[in-house]
Design an enzyme around this catalytic site. Structure first.
Site, PDB file in Angstrom:
ATOM      1  N   HIS A 205       0.906  -1.189   0.065  1.00 12.09           N
ATOM      2  CA  HIS A 205      -0.004  -0.159  -0.160  1.00 12.09           C
ATOM      3  C   HIS A 205       0.873   1.228  -0.129  1.00 12.09           C
ATOM      4  O   HIS A 205       0.803   2.359  -0.926  1.00 12.09           O
ATOM      5  CB  HIS A 205      -0.771  -0.109   1.043  1.00 12.09           C
ATOM      6  CG  HIS A 205      -1.746   1.194   1.227  1.00 12.09           C
ATOM      7  ND1 HIS A 205      -3.024   0.922   1.114  1.00 12.09           N
ATOM      8  CD2 HIS A 205      -1.558   2.453   1.664  1.00 12.09           C
ATOM      9  CE1 HIS A 205      -3.663   2.359   1.399  1.00 12.09           C
ATOM     10  NE2 HIS A 205      -2.793   3.105   1.463  1.00 12.09           N
ATOM     11  N   GLU A 206       1.643   1.408   0.848  1.00 17.97           N
ATOM     12  CA  GLU A 206       2.593   2.669   1.102  1.00 17.97           C
ATOM     13  C   GLU A 206       3.328   2.862  -0.258  1.00 17.97           C
ATOM     14  O   GLU A 206       3.671   3.912  -0.530  1.00 17.97           O
ATOM     15  CB  GLU A 206       3.182   2.615   2.457  1.00 17.97           C
ATOM     16  CG  GLU A 206       2.512   2.662   3.790  1.00 17.97           C
ATOM     17  CD  GLU A 206       1.263   3.575   3.634  1.00 17.97           C
ATOM     18  OE1 GLU A 206       1.605   4.813   3.136  1.00 17.97           O
ATOM     19  OE2 GLU A 206       0.301   3.386   4.359  1.00 17.97           O
TER      20      GLU A 206
ATOM     21  N   HIS B   3       1.845   4.310  -2.824  1.00 18.99           N
ATOM     22  CA  HIS B   3       1.714   5.722  -2.846  1.00 18.99           C
ATOM     23  C   HIS B   3       3.288   6.256  -3.339  1.00 18.99           C
ATOM     24  O   HIS B   3       3.394   7.449  -3.844  1.00 18.99           O
ATOM     25  CB  HIS B   3       1.603   6.335  -1.331  1.00 18.99           C
ATOM     26  CG  HIS B   3       0.058   6.354  -0.765  1.00 18.99           C
ATOM     27  ND1 HIS B   3      -0.823   6.636  -1.504  1.00 18.99           N
ATOM     28  CD2 HIS B   3      -0.300   5.504   0.301  1.00 18.99           C
ATOM     29  CE1 HIS B   3      -1.841   6.565  -0.676  1.00 18.99           C
ATOM     30  NE2 HIS B   3      -1.776   5.895   0.181  1.00 18.99           N
TER      31      HIS B   3
ATOM     32  N   HIS C   7       3.445   6.724  -6.844  1.00 12.26           N
ATOM     33  CA  HIS C   7       2.793   7.610  -7.357  1.00 12.26           C
ATOM     34  C   HIS C   7       3.768   9.176  -7.109  1.00 12.26           C
ATOM     35  O   HIS C   7       3.647  10.034  -8.162  1.00 12.26           O
ATOM     36  CB  HIS C   7       1.614   8.077  -6.469  1.00 12.26           C
ATOM     37  CG  HIS C   7       0.571   8.803  -7.241  1.00 12.26           C
ATOM     38  ND1 HIS C   7      -0.731   9.270  -6.363  1.00 12.26           N
ATOM     39  CD2 HIS C   7       0.452   9.363  -8.220  1.00 12.26           C
ATOM     40  CE1 HIS C   7      -1.553   9.863  -7.113  1.00 12.26           C
ATOM     41  NE2 HIS C   7      -1.110  10.045  -8.214  1.00 12.26           N
TER      42      HIS C   7
HETATM   43 ZN   LIG Z   1      -2.864   5.135   1.867  1.00 12.01          ZN
END
Ligand SMILES: [Zn+2]
Length: 696
Positions: free
Chosen positions: A488-489, A492, A495
């Protein structure tokens, strides 16, 4: 005239250099990629640097206002966008360290600087002459030949002023300034109360028999906790790495209840860290801010620049999901209750029983549990696997760079390069819990990405976790949840790292808030794919690949209690909306109000005198006010988006390229729905999520 001006500037520079001599913030960093020289920055460097940096930005703003030429996109919008670089340079280490490596001195600086910073940004946002120039450009927008990114920058800049009171009367502007300053202090105070109250609690157990059921590694960790505190025995605390496994495994119901009550009554039982008054003040201050700006509620104000656009769309999503998932969640509860009954529980399951019996039932149904998986998820293997996924999808490479200074010896820094070897970004990783690090996991930047002329100034990104520590005898072995969090991180961070924008305020993760979780949540989908796990998930002792059977079970077990978890997220979403849709000041009882807001989503019996709001940092200390729904919003998006990968192949280069070009590189340069449809070919529906969760 000219000469005098130069003399004054010279004087200012030499004054500054005397006062700031030796202050690393005012030197060009001589580190690799000009990363932050943490080893050189002293706590005492911050205040003078902040003061000087604010002066610099004020000067930059004055230059825009004093420009005798008529306002243009370049001399006003871009010039403003480029201002405050020094301020970013100073605030980025401070605000990152406040979360990941804080101490009383840093907190004292934050408390001192927070109102000053609010004042400073307000003085820019409420500067009439500056706004007049921005408005002049904005009013001409249809005549200007702007790229979509420039149009977005213009719109965001203009709304940045109007949403922050640029159209207010002088008197209202003063009130507005006061309110935002107050809000800054209140939210800071709130967050610190949560941290301090959480750290305050410990419970020493000296009778080993009370700890039956706990896995050996976990027992070792508790013993180490005790040793560190100069105590003998096993020390429990309320940090996630202790609390979550304890609730799952401890046979002793009284102790589970005790820990649960301690956890869910934090910051609400009186005493110095009680947050109940802060909650009221925060909610009411936000309401006042919304009202003064012409909005009925804070949610109305916040939702203007979201993909969801308004309250109705948010409640539509929450209600739709609630209707689809509630019957399934009730079935799940009945199943866990039946299991508990069959295993000698002669009571209705309480919240402190839920995790314990759920884990046992899950174990029985799928004969899988965290401890069976841990040996396959040694942190270093997982790291290679996760980085390798990015290599496979996007062709990027990671090389550890020991010459990049770090703020704690546990932190690693990597050079990230593109397929052709070109430098893309720096990535810091910080994996384990420490005192002074807040709970949870997050990604942030130390330096954002922007382009100017031919210069592409690449970003410096950090991901911070609270993963299981290595022990004296074992490396860090992660749970499946921790692997998911990593993905998940890391999503990010992709991105942040792959971004290719011109303006930093639109680059990377600077997107509408209900869009920001798409790149992170989509990565979680790979976590249960055999093709992905086969690449790295090997037993740390034997080197044996994770067995096919186990992967099948992971997949099957992923939807275990999925409806319950969905309702839990919905309950937080409704609670958040309840606090931020108030249209008159809240004077009632915080706890009662919360209970009512969450009622429709409750599956477990409510426990009197416990509450979520006093420690709900996401919405009261973080940036999720009227935005918690966005986790579910993004889940709808990520399930819908991953269905393209699932169809074309999870490593399909063409799909990955399209995701990179249309989503990851674009930041917030266009409306998220436009970007999304360009990747997906259509608007998202909730169908893929329902199917993934086995609801449909
Ligand atoms: Zn998040």
């Amino acid at each position: 005239m000219k000469k005098i001006k130069i003399t004054i500037i010279m004087a200012a520079i030499s004054l500054a250099s005397t006062a700031l001599a030796g202050n690393p913030f005012f030197e060009m960093y001589k580190t690799p990629h000009q990363t932050i020289p943490f080893n050189l920055i002293k706590t005492s460097d911050y205040m003078p640097a902040f003061e000087e940096a604010m002066k610099q930005q004020n000067k930059e703003v004055d230059d825009i206002i004093d420009n005798p030429q008529k306002p243009t996109f370049d001399n006003t919008i871009v010039a403003l966008e480029r201002s405050g670089e020094m301020l970013n340079k100073v605030s980025s280490p401070l605000y990152n360290l406040l979360s990941s490596e804080t101490n009383d001195d840093l907190q004292a600086i934050a408390e001192k600087i927070s109102p000053i910073m609010s004042e400073h940004s307000n003085s820019i946002r409420l500067n009439e002459k500056l706004f007049a120039r921005v408005k002049a450009v904005y009013d001409e927008k249809d005549k200007l030949k702007l790229t979509p990114e420039q149009k977005m920058l213009l719109k965001e800049t203009y709304e940045g002023f109007t949403k922050n009171g640029a159209n207010l009367s002088e008197a209202d502007k003063a009130v507005y300034r006061e309110l935002t300053k107050e809000l800054g202090l209140l939210t800071l105070q709130y967050g610190q109360n949560v941290l301090k109250e959480t750290n305050k609690y410990s419970l020493l157990i000296t009778d080993k028999s009370l700890l039956s059921g706990l896995p050996e590694d976990f027992m070792n960790m508790l013993a180490e906790n005790a040793t560190k505190a100069d105590k003998k025995g096993w020390l429990l605390n309320l940090k996630a790495t202790t609390y979550v496994p304890f609730m799952k495994y401890a046979d002793n119901r009284d102790l589970r209840r005790e820990l649960y009550m301690a956890y869910t009554t934090r910051c609400m039982l009186g005493g110095e860290f009680d947050n109940r008054e802060n909650i009221k003040k925060i909610a009411n201050t936000r309401l006042k801010i919304a009202n003064i700006l012409g909005y009925k509620s804070y949610a109305d104000y916040e939702l203007v620049d979201r993909m969801a656009e308004n309250k109705k769309n948010v409640y539509d999503l929450l209600d739709k999901l609630l209707a689809a998932y509630k019957p399934a969640a009730e079935k799940e509860f009945a199943e866990v209750q039946a299991y508990a009954d069959a295993h000698g529980a002669y009571f209705k399951l309480q919240p402190w029983d839920w995790s314990y019996y759920s884990e046992k039932l899950k174990d029985e149904k799928y004969s899988i549990n965290d401890e069976m998986l841990r040996p396959y998820f040694e942190l270093e293997h997982v790291r290679k696997g996760v980085f390798g996924l990015a290599t496979r999808l996007y062709g990027i490479h990671f090389t550890k760079n020991p010459n990049i200074p770090v703020y704690n010896p546990e932190v690693d820094a990597y050079d990230v390069t593109d397929e052709n070897g070109k430098y893309l970004a720096v990535l810091y990783t910080d994996f384990h819990p420490r005192d002074g690090k807040r709970a949870g996991a997050w990604m942030n930047d130390f330096k954002p990405q922007w382009k100017e002329g031919k210069t592409d100034s690449r970003p410096q990104i950090t991901i911070v976790m609270n993963f299981t520590r290595p022990t004296d005898t074992k490396p860090a072995l992660l749970t499946f949840d921790e692997v998911t969090t990593f993905l998940h991180e890391f999503g990010h961070s992709l991105h942040g790292m792959l971004t290719k924008c011109t303006y930093e305020s639109l680059s990377g993760t600077n997107v509408y808030r209900d869009f920001v979780e798409l790149p992170s949540q989509i990565m979680e989908n790979w976590g249960s794919e055999k093709e992905f796990l086969d690449g790295f998930a090997v037993n740390y002792l034997t080197g044996e690949k994770i067995p096919q059977e186990l992967i099948k079970k992971i997949k099957a077990s992923e939807n275990f209690n999925a409806a319950y978890f969905c309702l839990r997220q919905l309950s937080f979403g409704y609670l958040d909306m309840a606090w931020h849709t108030i249209e008159t000041p809240f004077e009632g009882d915080v706890i009662d109000y919360e209970k009512a807001a969450m009622l429709s989503t409750q599956i477990l019996p409510p426990v009197p005198n416990t509450a979520m709001s006093p420690t709900f940092s996401h919405i009261f200390a973080g940036g999720y006010a009227a935005g918690y729904y966005s986790y579910k919003w993004a889940e709808v998006l990520d399930a819908d988006a991953f269905s393209v990968f699932a169809k074309n192949g999870i490593f399909d280069k063409k799909t990955a390229d399209s995701f990179r070009k249309n989503i990851l590189e674009k930041g917030g340069t266009e409306h998220p729905m436009v970007l999304y449809k360009r990747f997906r070919g259509q608007e998202p529906t909730i169908d893929a999520l329902l199917i993934r969760n086995g609801i449909k």
